[in-house]
Design a protein around this motif. Structure first.
Motif, PDB file in Angstrom:
ATOM      1  N   GLN A   1       0.823  -1.194   0.000  1.00 31.42           N
ATOM      2  CA  GLN A   1       0.000   0.000   0.000  1.00 31.42           C
ATOM      3  C   GLN A   1       0.869   1.261   0.000  1.00 31.42           C
ATOM      4  O   GLN A   1       0.540   2.232  -0.668  1.00 31.42           O
ATOM      5  CB  GLN A   1      -0.923  -0.015   1.212  1.00 31.42           C
ATOM      6  CG  GLN A   1      -1.867   1.156   1.214  1.00 31.42           C
ATOM      7  CD  GLN A   1      -2.774   1.167   2.443  1.00 31.42           C
ATOM      8  OE1 GLN A   1      -2.656   0.334   3.312  1.00 31.42           O
ATOM      9  NE2 GLN A   1      -3.657   2.122   2.486  1.00 31.42           N
ATOM     10  N   ALA A   2       1.966   1.223   0.736  1.00 34.43           N
ATOM     11  CA  ALA A   2       2.853   2.394   0.781  1.00 34.43           C
ATOM     12  C   ALA A   2       3.436   2.664  -0.604  1.00 34.43           C
ATOM     13  O   ALA A   2       3.560   3.819  -1.020  1.00 34.43           O
ATOM     14  CB  ALA A   2       3.963   2.176   1.803  1.00 34.43           C
ATOM     15  N   THR A   3       3.771   1.608  -1.311  1.00 35.23           N
ATOM     16  CA  THR A   3       4.320   1.765  -2.660  1.00 35.23           C
ATOM     17  C   THR A   3       3.305   2.445  -3.571  1.00 35.23           C
ATOM     18  O   THR A   3       3.657   3.325  -4.358  1.00 35.23           O
ATOM     19  CB  THR A   3       4.710   0.389  -3.242  1.00 35.23           C
ATOM     20  OG1 THR A   3       5.586  -0.266  -2.331  1.00 35.23           O
ATOM     21  CG2 THR A   3       5.382   0.529  -4.581  1.00 35.23           C
ATOM     22  N   TYR A  51       7.635  11.271   3.895  1.00 35.41           N
ATOM     23  CA  TYR A  51       7.021  10.681   5.085  1.00 35.41           C
ATOM     24  C   TYR A  51       6.595   9.233   4.823  1.00 35.41           C
ATOM     25  O   TYR A  51       6.853   8.346   5.643  1.00 35.41           O
ATOM     26  CB  TYR A  51       5.812  11.506   5.530  1.00 35.41           C
ATOM     27  CG  TYR A  51       5.058  10.863   6.666  1.00 35.41           C
ATOM     28  CD1 TYR A  51       5.530  10.938   7.974  1.00 35.41           C
ATOM     29  CD2 TYR A  51       3.882  10.159   6.430  1.00 35.41           C
ATOM     30  CE1 TYR A  51       4.855  10.330   9.012  1.00 35.41           C
ATOM     31  CE2 TYR A  51       3.194   9.546   7.459  1.00 35.41           C
ATOM     32  CZ  TYR A  51       3.685   9.639   8.747  1.00 35.41           C
ATOM     33  OH  TYR A  51       3.008   9.016   9.766  1.00 35.41           O
ATOM     34  N   ILE A  52       5.961   8.997   3.685  1.00 37.03           N
ATOM     35  CA  ILE A  52       5.498   7.645   3.357  1.00 37.03           C
ATOM     36  C   ILE A  52       6.692   6.696   3.228  1.00 37.03           C
ATOM     37  O   ILE A  52       6.664   5.572   3.740  1.00 37.03           O
ATOM     38  CB  ILE A  52       4.654   7.641   2.063  1.00 37.03           C
ATOM     39  CG1 ILE A  52       3.351   8.418   2.284  1.00 37.03           C
ATOM     40  CG2 ILE A  52       4.337   6.218   1.620  1.00 37.03           C
ATOM     41  CD1 ILE A  52       2.592   8.723   1.006  1.00 37.03           C
ATOM     42  N   THR A  57       9.969   2.344   5.523  1.00 38.65           N
ATOM     43  CA  THR A  57      11.273   1.856   5.970  1.00 38.65           C
ATOM     44  C   THR A  57      11.216   1.450   7.438  1.00 38.65           C
ATOM     45  O   THR A  57      11.738   0.407   7.830  1.00 38.65           O
ATOM     46  CB  THR A  57      12.352   2.945   5.759  1.00 38.65           C
ATOM     47  OG1 THR A  57      12.388   3.277   4.379  1.00 38.65           O
ATOM     48  CG2 THR A  57      13.716   2.466   6.201  1.00 38.65           C
ATOM     49  N   ARG A  58      10.563   2.279   8.250  1.00 37.10           N
ATOM     50  CA  ARG A  58      10.430   1.974   9.677  1.00 37.10           C
ATOM     51  C   ARG A  58       9.662   0.665   9.881  1.00 37.10           C
ATOM     52  O   ARG A  58      10.062  -0.191  10.685  1.00 37.10           O
ATOM     53  CB  ARG A  58       9.702   3.115  10.384  1.00 37.10           C
ATOM     54  CG  ARG A  58       9.539   2.915  11.880  1.00 37.10           C
ATOM     55  CD  ARG A  58       8.650   3.983  12.513  1.00 37.10           C
ATOM     56  NE  ARG A  58       7.332   4.076  11.915  1.00 37.10           N
ATOM     57  CZ  ARG A  58       6.308   3.270  12.211  1.00 37.10           C
ATOM     58  NH1 ARG A  58       6.473   2.293  13.085  1.00 37.10           N
ATOM     59  NH2 ARG A  58       5.145   3.431  11.631  1.00 37.10           N
ATOM     60  N   ILE A  59       8.592   0.476   9.132  1.00 41.17           N
ATOM     61  CA  ILE A  59       7.791  -0.744   9.254  1.00 41.17           C
ATOM     62  C   ILE A  59       8.587  -1.961   8.797  1.00 41.17           C
ATOM     63  O   ILE A  59       8.533  -3.019   9.435  1.00 41.17           O
ATOM     64  CB  ILE A  59       6.470  -0.605   8.457  1.00 41.17           C
ATOM     65  CG1 ILE A  59       5.571   0.423   9.141  1.00 41.17           C
ATOM     66  CG2 ILE A  59       5.757  -1.938   8.321  1.00 41.17           C
ATOM     67  CD1 ILE A  59       4.364   0.838   8.329  1.00 41.17           C
ATOM     68  N   LEU A  63       9.473  -5.137  11.075  1.00 39.75           N
ATOM     69  CA  LEU A  63       9.108  -6.480  10.637  1.00 39.75           C
ATOM     70  C   LEU A  63      10.318  -7.399  10.629  1.00 39.75           C
ATOM     71  O   LEU A  63      10.248  -8.542  11.087  1.00 39.75           O
ATOM     72  CB  LEU A  63       8.471  -6.419   9.250  1.00 39.75           C
ATOM     73  CG  LEU A  63       7.963  -7.733   8.664  1.00 39.75           C
ATOM     74  CD1 LEU A  63       6.889  -8.341   9.555  1.00 39.75           C
ATOM     75  CD2 LEU A  63       7.418  -7.503   7.268  1.00 39.75           C
ATOM     76  N   LYS A  64      11.447  -6.903  10.140  1.00 34.92           N
ATOM     77  CA  LYS A  64      12.672  -7.701  10.120  1.00 34.92           C
ATOM     78  C   LYS A  64      13.111  -8.054  11.534  1.00 34.92           C
ATOM     79  O   LYS A  64      13.502  -9.193  11.816  1.00 34.92           O
ATOM     80  CB  LYS A  64      13.793  -6.964   9.395  1.00 34.92           C
ATOM     81  CG  LYS A  64      15.058  -7.793   9.259  1.00 34.92           C
ATOM     82  CD  LYS A  64      16.180  -7.016   8.616  1.00 34.92           C
ATOM     83  CE  LYS A  64      17.444  -7.810   8.425  1.00 34.92           C
ATOM     84  NZ  LYS A  64      17.837  -8.694   9.502  1.00 34.92           N
ATOM     85  N   ALA A  65      13.032  -7.083  12.447  1.00 35.84           N
ATOM     86  CA  ALA A  65      13.412  -7.340  13.837  1.00 35.84           C
ATOM     87  C   ALA A  65      12.518  -8.411  14.454  1.00 35.84           C
ATOM     88  O   ALA A  65      13.003  -9.309  15.171  1.00 35.84           O
ATOM     89  CB  ALA A  65      13.339  -6.051  14.648  1.00 35.84           C
ATOM     90  N   LYS A  66      11.225  -8.339  14.176  1.00 34.10           N
ATOM     91  CA  LYS A  66      10.296  -9.340  14.714  1.00 34.10           C
ATOM     92  C   LYS A  66      10.558 -10.715  14.107  1.00 34.10           C
ATOM     93  O   LYS A  66      10.488 -11.734  14.804  1.00 34.10           O
ATOM     94  CB  LYS A  66       8.840  -8.926  14.460  1.00 34.10           C
ATOM     95  CG  LYS A  66       8.407  -7.731  15.252  1.00 34.10           C
ATOM     96  CD  LYS A  66       8.407  -8.016  16.728  1.00 34.10           C
ATOM     97  CE  LYS A  66       7.971  -6.820  17.529  1.00 34.10           C
ATOM     98  NZ  LYS A  66       8.132  -7.029  18.973  1.00 34.10           N
TER      99      LYS A  66
END
Length: 84
Positions: A1-3, A51-52, A57-59, A63-66
């Motif tokens: 969706q961000a893309t 911002y998007i 990137t933050r998400i 996700l990678k950390a989780k």
């Protein structure tokens, strides 16, 4: 969706680049069209794109950390099951 949002905003920015500097630009706020300066609109669209992208990137990092955390726990569980 961000893309999709980034692509839409980049398309808007390309359309804005086609306008002359003295062109009238309006923003729909509720049922009202509000006149805005072209420079301000371009700036707002650029900020929205930034911002998007930053949010995406933050998400992705989260996700990678989780996923890494999940793999670590999975390995610990497997190690404990082998030990029994």
């Amino acid at each position: 969706q961000a893309t999709t949002q980034v692509c839409e905003n980049e398309l808007v920015l390309k359309e804005l680049e086609l306008l002359e500097e003295d062109a009238q630009v309006f923003k729909l706020i509720g049922p009202v069209l509000v006149k805005q300066e072209l420079v301000e609109v371009k700036s707002n669209v650029n900020k929205r794109i930034e911002y998007i992208k930053a949010d995406a990137t933050r998400i992705e990092r989260s996700l990678k950390a989780k996923n890494d955390e999940q793999n670590t726990v999975k390995e610990q569980i497997q190690a404990l099951q082998k030990g029994k």
